[in-house]
Design an enzyme around this catalytic site. Structure first.
Site, short mmCIF file in Angstrom:
data_model
loop_
_atom_site.label_atom_id
_atom_site.label_comp_id
_atom_site.label_asym_id
_atom_site.label_seq_id
_atom_site.Cartn_x
_atom_site.Cartn_y
_atom_site.Cartn_z
N ARG A 162 -37.76 30.86 -93.82
CA ARG A 162 -36.97 32.06 -94.05
C ARG A 162 -37.01 32.65 -95.37
O ARG A 162 -35.93 33.05 -95.96
CB ARG A 162 -35.34 31.58 -93.84
CG ARG A 162 -35.03 31.32 -92.39
CD ARG A 162 -35.09 32.68 -91.46
NE ARG A 162 -34.33 32.08 -90.03
CZ ARG A 162 -35.19 31.42 -89.23
NH1 ARG A 162 -36.29 31.09 -89.16
NH2 ARG A 162 -34.48 31.37 -88.02
N SER A 234 -27.98 33.18 -87.88
CA SER A 234 -27.75 32.23 -88.77
C SER A 234 -27.06 32.70 -89.98
O SER A 234 -27.89 33.27 -90.74
CB SER A 234 -28.76 31.47 -88.83
OG SER A 234 -29.49 30.92 -87.62
N GLU A 330 -28.28 32.36 -95.59
CA GLU A 330 -29.46 32.93 -95.14
C GLU A 330 -29.12 34.35 -95.37
O GLU A 330 -30.26 35.23 -95.56
CB GLU A 330 -29.63 32.63 -93.74
CG GLU A 330 -31.27 32.66 -93.48
CD GLU A 330 -31.51 33.14 -92.07
OE1 GLU A 330 -32.27 34.25 -92.01
OE2 GLU A 330 -30.91 32.88 -91.12
N1 EPU Z 1 -26.28 22.42 -83.02
C1 EPU Z 1 -24.80 21.77 -83.11
N2 EPU Z 1 -23.78 22.55 -83.16
C2 EPU Z 1 -23.93 23.96 -83.11
C3 EPU Z 1 -25.15 24.41 -83.20
C4 EPU Z 1 -26.37 23.67 -83.20
O1 EPU Z 1 -24.64 20.58 -82.72
O2 EPU Z 1 -22.77 24.69 -83.07
C5 EPU Z 1 -27.12 21.45 -82.95
C6 EPU Z 1 -27.90 21.79 -81.48
O3 EPU Z 1 -27.25 20.97 -80.50
C7 EPU Z 1 -29.22 21.35 -81.81
C8 EPU Z 1 -29.87 21.59 -83.16
O4 EPU Z 1 -28.23 21.83 -83.92
O5 EPU Z 1 -29.51 20.01 -81.92
C9 EPU Z 1 -30.38 23.08 -83.35
O6 EPU Z 1 -29.66 24.23 -82.65
P1 EPU Z 1 -30.65 25.33 -82.36
O7 EPU Z 1 -31.65 24.89 -81.44
O8 EPU Z 1 -29.47 26.39 -81.67
O9 EPU Z 1 -30.96 26.11 -83.58
P2 EPU Z 1 -30.55 26.23 -85.05
O10 EPU Z 1 -31.54 25.08 -85.83
O11 EPU Z 1 -29.05 26.16 -85.24
C10 EPU Z 1 -32.49 27.76 -85.92
C11 EPU Z 1 -32.78 29.07 -86.42
C12 EPU Z 1 -32.21 30.15 -85.58
C13 EPU Z 1 -33.19 30.06 -84.39
C14 EPU Z 1 -33.13 28.89 -83.64
C15 EPU Z 1 -34.21 28.54 -82.49
C16 EPU Z 1 -32.14 29.08 -88.70
C17 EPU Z 1 -31.13 29.06 -89.93
N3 EPU Z 1 -31.86 29.24 -87.61
O12 EPU Z 1 -31.03 27.66 -85.49
O13 EPU Z 1 -32.59 31.53 -86.12
O14 EPU Z 1 -33.05 31.29 -83.37
O15 EPU Z 1 -33.32 27.79 -84.53
O16 EPU Z 1 -35.59 28.35 -83.03
O17 EPU Z 1 -33.36 28.42 -89.04
C18 EPU Z 1 -31.45 33.25 -87.30
O18 EPU Z 1 -32.23 32.98 -88.20
O19 EPU Z 1 -30.65 34.22 -87.37
C19 EPU Z 1 -31.45 32.44 -86.14
C20 EPU Z 1 -30.55 32.45 -85.32
#
Ligand code: EPU
Length: 334
Positions: A162, A234, A330
């Site tokens: 990012r 995010s 972010e």
């Molecule tokens: N999780 C929780 N609680 C929550 C949200 C997530 O426990 O409320 C846990 C999930 O269960 C999972 C882990 O966190 O084990 C990761 O969650 P998720 O796959 O939803 O992805 P993220 O790491 O929260 C990142 C990006 C997203 C992108 C997703 C999928 C960042 C800051 N965010 O989110 O990007 O869509 O991976 O690749 O890196 C964005 O940048 O705006 C965005 C939405």
């Protein structure tokens, strides 16, 4: 060229925050863009693209320059790949859809990300195991001081998680006008390692369209659509911590999800950290922590930018108290 005075920016930021701009100029060609950059000092302009990665906390005194350059063009068509150029004002998801429909592969995992093509390189947008940098060929950007156009190749952009040169040493110095991608026509390199995608394609043969559809379905199940519920994706980055710190937290929370970056560094999902503090679904007035994905802050209707910023500060405080980790925004705050 469209010039407006004293208009609301509500429709121009995906948080749907209602702040005013004294003057708003929308440019739809590179000539118009040059003309405005010539007419105003760089410091007098506030540049806006898709408005999907910003939180506006006050009225904008500077002139808002809306970069609305449209157009998609195939620059080179080879046997196995194409070079496709998209102008900065193209909507990102519409561009992805165009590529998927034409069987150009490489950005299908980035379906439905809000925002425009021109701002996508600034934060190196990413999702489901793919980042913009993976297919980025070059971009063209205009230097706001010298009014000359410069080409930035992959290495010039210093892409990171990012992150890019446009957020760091060249912050506010260039306006990206065009981005060029190298996409596959054959032998697509499908990226299906992300949990939910892996499951979906365990028994099914993937193609660009079915991957894009699966990504859209996953996003729609967890992430709010900015058209119906204001948000900026995010709000925080996933923090990267030293292994020692990670192991210390893991003792108390053995089920904590994580990704190993290398031997020393571990990335922890901020959504999990926030949920574990109990803030998922928390709401104060019209500012809230999304009930399905705690990393996303939402505007239920009439929250001000300041209301959302206060909530973001509360989230940071709680995570800091519980885990000793300071979440980094972010989203850009103005
Ligand atoms: N999780 C929780 N609680 C929550 C949200 C997530 O426990 O409320 C846990 C999930 O269960 C999972 C882990 O966190 O084990 C990761 O969650 P998720 O796959 O939803 O992805 P993220 O790491 O929260 C990142 C990006 C997203 C992108 C997703 C999928 C960042 C800051 N965010 O989110 O990007 O869509 O991976 O690749 O890196 C964005 O940048 O705006 C965005 C939405």
């Amino acid at each position: 060229m469209k010039v407006d005075k004293n208009i609301s920016l509500k429709a121009y930021n995906t948080f749907g925050v209602d702040v005013k701009a004294k003057q708003f100029i929308s440019v739809s060609s590179e000539d118009e863009l040059f003309e405005i950059l010539k007419r105003f000092y760089a410091s007098e302009l506030f540049i806006i693209g898709g408005g999907s990665n910003m939180l506006l906390t006050q009225d904008v005194e500077d002139t808002v320059l809306h970069v609305n350059l449209k157009g998609i063009e195939i620059l080179e068509n080879h046997k196995n790949h194409v070079l496709v150029a998209a102008n900065a004002g193209e909507n990102w998801h519409e561009f992805v859809t165009y590529c998927v429909n034409n069987n150009f592969g490489g950005i299908e995992n980035l379906s439905l990300i809000p925002g425009n093509v021109g701002t996508a390189p600034v934060q190196n947008i990413g999702a489901y195991g793919v980042e913009l940098k993976d297919t980025f060929e070059y971009c063209e950007a205009i230097n706001r001081q010298t009014l000359t156009k410069k080409r930035f190749n992959l290495e010039d952009c210093e892409f990171g998680y990012r992150n890019s040169v446009f957020k760091n040493k060249l912050k506010d110095q260039f306006v990206i006008s065009k981005v060029v991608f190298k996409l596959t026509k054959k032998k697509h390199n499908f990226k299906l390692d992300y949990g939910a995608l892996k499951q979906e394609f365990a028994k099914k043969k993937p193609n660009l369209k079915s991957i894009s559809d699966a990504v859209i379905a996953i996003r729609e199940s967890k992430l709010p659509n900015p058209k119906t519920l204001g948000n900026s994706g995010s709000f925080f980055k996933n923090p990267i911590v030293q292994r020692e710190k990670f192991e210390e937290i893991q003792k108390d929370f053995p089920d904590m999800p994580f990704y190993e970056i290398n031997n020393d560094e571990i990335k922890i999902p901020a959504g999990w950290l926030i949920e574990t503090t109990g803030l998922k679904g928390f709401r104060e007035g019209d500012a809230g922590v999304h009930e399905k994905q705690a990393l996303v802050l939402v505007n239920y209707g009439s929250a001000s930018g300041q209301n959302i910023l206060n909530l973001a500060n509360l989230v940071q405080e709680k995570v800091q108290q519980k885990f000793g980790i300071m979440l980094e925004n972010e989203v850009n705050i103005f």
